[in-house]
Design a protein around this motif. Structure first.
Motif, PDB file in Angstrom:
ATOM      1  N   GLU A   1       0.809  -1.219   0.000  1.00  0.00           N
ATOM      2  CA  GLU A   1       0.000   0.000   0.000  1.00  0.00           C
ATOM      3  C   GLU A   1       0.842   1.267   0.000  1.00  0.00           C
ATOM      4  OE1 GLU A   1      -2.618  -0.351   3.334  1.00  0.00           O
ATOM      5  OE2 GLU A   1      -3.791  -1.984   2.430  1.00  0.00           O
ATOM      6  N   GLN A   2       1.910   1.305   0.796  1.00  0.00           N
ATOM      7  CA  GLN A   2       2.674   2.545   0.930  1.00  0.00           C
ATOM      8  C   GLN A   2       3.753   2.707  -0.134  1.00  0.00           C
ATOM      9  OE1 GLN A   2       3.922   3.541   4.957  1.00  0.00           O
ATOM     10  NE2 GLN A   2       2.335   2.244   5.824  1.00  0.00           N
ATOM     11  N   LEU A   3       4.356   1.610  -0.576  1.00  0.00           N
ATOM     12  CA  LEU A   3       5.402   1.698  -1.597  1.00  0.00           C
ATOM     13  C   LEU A   3       4.861   1.416  -2.996  1.00  0.00           C
ATOM     14  CD1 LEU A   3       8.493   0.028   0.121  1.00  0.00           C
ATOM     15  CD2 LEU A   3       7.684   2.388   0.241  1.00  0.00           C
ATOM     16  N   LYS A   4       3.568   1.106  -3.070  1.00  0.00           N
ATOM     17  CA  LYS A   4       2.905   0.860  -4.360  1.00  0.00           C
ATOM     18  C   LYS A   4       3.570  -0.279  -5.134  1.00  0.00           C
ATOM     19  CE  LYS A   4       0.362   4.391  -3.340  1.00  0.00           C
ATOM     20  NZ  LYS A   4      -0.991   4.163  -2.769  1.00  0.00           N
ATOM     21  N   LEU A   5       4.021  -1.290  -4.404  1.00  0.00           N
ATOM     22  CA  LEU A   5       4.617  -2.445  -5.055  1.00  0.00           C
ATOM     23  C   LEU A   5       3.535  -3.379  -5.573  1.00  0.00           C
ATOM     24  CD1 LEU A   5       7.481  -3.308  -2.521  1.00  0.00           C
ATOM     25  CD2 LEU A   5       7.684  -2.064  -4.674  1.00  0.00           C
ATOM     26  N   GLN A   6       3.818  -4.056  -6.655  1.00  0.00           N
ATOM     27  CA  GLN A   6       2.882  -5.050  -7.162  1.00  0.00           C
ATOM     28  C   GLN A   6       2.730  -6.163  -6.140  1.00  0.00           C
ATOM     29  OE1 GLN A   6       4.497  -6.349 -10.895  1.00  0.00           O
ATOM     30  NE2 GLN A   6       4.339  -4.337 -11.849  1.00  0.00           N
ATOM     31  N   ARG A   7       1.493  -6.571  -5.897  1.00  0.00           N
ATOM     32  CA  ARG A   7       1.236  -7.546  -4.839  1.00  0.00           C
ATOM     33  C   ARG A   7       1.970  -8.860  -5.081  1.00  0.00           C
ATOM     34  NH1 ARG A   7      -2.024  -7.658  -0.642  1.00  0.00           N
ATOM     35  NH2 ARG A   7      -2.975  -5.692  -1.268  1.00  0.00           N
ATOM     36  N   GLU A   8       2.088  -9.275  -6.331  1.00  0.00           N
ATOM     37  CA  GLU A   8       2.770 -10.542  -6.615  1.00  0.00           C
ATOM     38  C   GLU A   8       4.276 -10.452  -6.378  1.00  0.00           C
ATOM     39  OE1 GLU A   8       1.998  -8.450 -10.610  1.00  0.00           O
ATOM     40  OE2 GLU A   8       0.925  -8.847  -8.736  1.00  0.00           O
ATOM     41  N   LYS A   9       4.804  -9.247  -6.264  1.00  0.00           N
ATOM     42  CA  LYS A   9       6.226  -9.062  -5.994  1.00  0.00           C
ATOM     43  C   LYS A   9       6.559  -9.289  -4.519  1.00  0.00           C
ATOM     44  CE  LYS A   9       8.431  -5.784  -8.135  1.00  0.00           C
ATOM     45  NZ  LYS A   9       8.990  -4.463  -8.576  1.00  0.00           N
ATOM     46  N   VAL A  10       5.576  -9.102  -3.637  1.00  0.00           N
ATOM     47  CA  VAL A  10       5.784  -9.185  -2.191  1.00  0.00           C
ATOM     48  C   VAL A  10       5.341 -10.559  -1.695  1.00  0.00           C
ATOM     49  CG1 VAL A  10       5.330  -8.128   0.043  1.00  0.00           C
ATOM     50  CG2 VAL A  10       5.396  -6.707  -2.018  1.00  0.00           C
ATOM     51  N   VAL A  11       6.249 -11.286  -1.054  1.00  0.00           N
ATOM     52  CA  VAL A  11       5.991 -12.652  -0.608  1.00  0.00           C
ATOM     53  C   VAL A  11       6.134 -12.719   0.907  1.00  0.00           C
ATOM     54  CG1 VAL A  11       6.655 -15.068  -0.839  1.00  0.00           C
ATOM     55  CG2 VAL A  11       6.958 -13.505  -2.780  1.00  0.00           C
ATOM     56  N   CYS A  12       5.100 -13.174   1.588  1.00  0.00           N
ATOM     57  CA  CYS A  12       5.115 -13.277   3.045  1.00  0.00           C
ATOM     58  C   CYS A  12       5.587 -14.671   3.457  1.00  0.00           C
ATOM     59  CB  CYS A  12       3.730 -12.988   3.609  1.00  0.00           C
ATOM     60  SG  CYS A  12       3.680 -12.954   5.425  1.00  0.00           S
ATOM     61  N   LEU A  13       6.772 -14.737   4.058  1.00  0.00           N
ATOM     62  CA  LEU A  13       7.346 -15.996   4.526  1.00  0.00           C
ATOM     63  C   LEU A  13       7.873 -15.809   5.948  1.00  0.00           C
ATOM     64  CD1 LEU A  13       9.404 -17.181   1.396  1.00  0.00           C
ATOM     65  CD2 LEU A  13       7.167 -17.983   2.130  1.00  0.00           C
ATOM     66  N   PRO A  14       7.192 -16.350   6.950  1.00  0.00           N
ATOM     67  CA  PRO A  14       7.698 -16.268   8.326  1.00  0.00           C
ATOM     68  C   PRO A  14       9.068 -16.923   8.438  1.00  0.00           C
ATOM     69  CG  PRO A  14       5.416 -17.008   8.296  1.00  0.00           C
ATOM     70  CD  PRO A  14       5.898 -17.043   6.877  1.00  0.00           C
ATOM     71  N   ASN A  15       9.926 -16.353   9.264  1.00  0.00           N
ATOM     72  CA  ASN A  15      11.292 -16.863   9.411  1.00  0.00           C
ATOM     73  C   ASN A  15      11.304 -18.332   9.799  1.00  0.00           C
ATOM     74  OD1 ASN A  15      12.204 -14.320   8.867  1.00  0.00           O
ATOM     75  ND2 ASN A  15      12.721 -13.816  10.977  1.00  0.00           N
ATOM     76  N   PRO A  16      12.115 -19.139   9.130  1.00  0.00           N
ATOM     77  CA  PRO A  16      12.235 -20.550   9.517  1.00  0.00           C
ATOM     78  C   PRO A  16      13.111 -20.704  10.756  1.00  0.00           C
ATOM     79  CG  PRO A  16      13.731 -20.080   7.725  1.00  0.00           C
ATOM     80  CD  PRO A  16      12.948 -18.805   7.970  1.00  0.00           C
TER      81      PRO A  16
END
Length: 353
Positions: free
Chosen positions: A150-165
């Protein structure tokens, strides 16, 4: 098949972001990738101890990130011509993106190590102008994902949510043939991390002073590097400890390559931070069954810590609240871990171009 060439850029300090960078490099199949590290700092620092022997590493020598680092990264990219570059620390991320703009065939994979709402307007502008050049951006929480889109206007498919292993292999290796390092009857409280102001150690010391009125034999062990840029803050903490006359109950251990022996045998792990990304040390302590007392510095902590089951929480900077959480946490005994992390495959799949 020709191996893909990957260059990892990492700060010389061995903090959470740096260690996670090394962990991610280990997830990659060496038969498919040629991996090289560039360490950024005055020397190779502590992080060189954690880079696998099979990986070559070199030094980009700077005293601070503003010392022509973008140009120096540019020279590395020109010389190496990597297929993929990776960084996990915001100041390096920004400069890597700017340098990579001249190399359109090189894919930039970043890991965000902090929340946007903690950054200044100027820093957000830098991130907006630089992160557009990233191929993928790894974030650790849903809140971080929403902020960056929302704030950096990045494409949603570019941002990947992966909790730290959780690096189970490293933890288990670190616990082979170890003995309880604590002295005395306890309870023994533990902090592991940077000795820096953002970590809230002044709040921890003031809270521990209150804990001593309840548990007179309690001890606080602080594991973390106190040299270099952290020295000034350490000296301020030392003055605070002397003012409270509690030095006999607090021990600064210094940096430890194996903090897990401390985590395993401590009665309570304390995270007094003012701000965090996704706190690896908190997750590792819970994995080892140690109850925690933590500030609610970021929303994800309230999801990791189940109040009254595996720890207790308080607001940032709340000395009384942290003392109460520390007093109550040791009553829990050993606890069960409920954290669910991303897998090695989740991370390695991002590097498949």
């Amino acid at each position: 098949m020709k191996k893909k060439r990957i260059v990892f850029f990492v700060n010389s300090y061995a903090g959470g972001a740096e260690l996670m960078t090394v962990n991610i490099s280990k997830f990659l199949n060496p038969e498919l990738y040629e991996i090289k590290f560039y360490i950024i700092g005055q020397t190779e620092g502590l992080i060189q101890q954690f880079i696998p022997e099979a990986f070559e590493f070199k030094l980009i020598q700077v005293k601070k990130f503003s010392d022509f680092l973008t140009f120096k990264i540019f020279k590395v990219l020109y010389r190496e011509r990597p297929d993929i570059v990776f960084s996990s620390l915001m100041p390096i991320n920004i400069r890597l993106c700017w340098a990579s703009a001249f190399f359109p065939k090189t894919k930039v994979i970043l890991r965000a190590n902090n929340y946007l709402h903690t950054q200044s307007i100027v820093q957000k502008a830098r991130l907006f102008l630089s992160y557009q050049f990233a191929y993928k951006l790894i974030v650790q929480t849903e809140e971080m994902e929403r902020e960056h889109v929302e704030q950096l206007k990045l494409q949603r498919e570019k941002v990947v949510c992966l909790p730290n292993p959780v690096n189970i292999e490293r933890i288990n290796n670190g616990l082979q043939d170890v003995q309880n390092p604590f002295k005395g009857n306890g309870p023994n409280y533990l902090y592991v991390g940077r000795i820096s102001e953002v970590k809230g150690l002044d709040t921890l010391i003031l809270a521990f002073d209150k804990v001593l009125s309840r548990y007179g034999n309690a001890s606080l062990y602080i594991v973390g590097n106190i040299d270099g840029k952290f020295k000034e803050y350490y000296l301020r903490l030392d003055e605070l400890i002397k003012a409270k006359s509690i030095g006999q109950s607090i021990r600064f251990v210094g940096f430890s390559e194996n903090p897990y022996q401390w985590m395993k045998f401590s009665d309570c792990f304390v995270l007094p931070s003012k701000n965090e990304g996704l706190p690896n040390v908190l997750i590792e302590a819970l994995y080892l069954g140690t109850p925690v007392a933590s500030t609610k510095s970021v929303p994800v902590i309230s999801r990791i810590v189940r109040e009254g089951a595996n720890g207790f929480l308080c607001e940032v900077g709340d000395t009384d609240g942290l003392a109460e959480a520390m007093i109550n946490a040791v009553k829990l005994g050993r606890v069960h871990n409920t954290y669910s992390s991303a897998s090695k495959e989740d991370f390695s799949n991002l590097f498949k171009l």
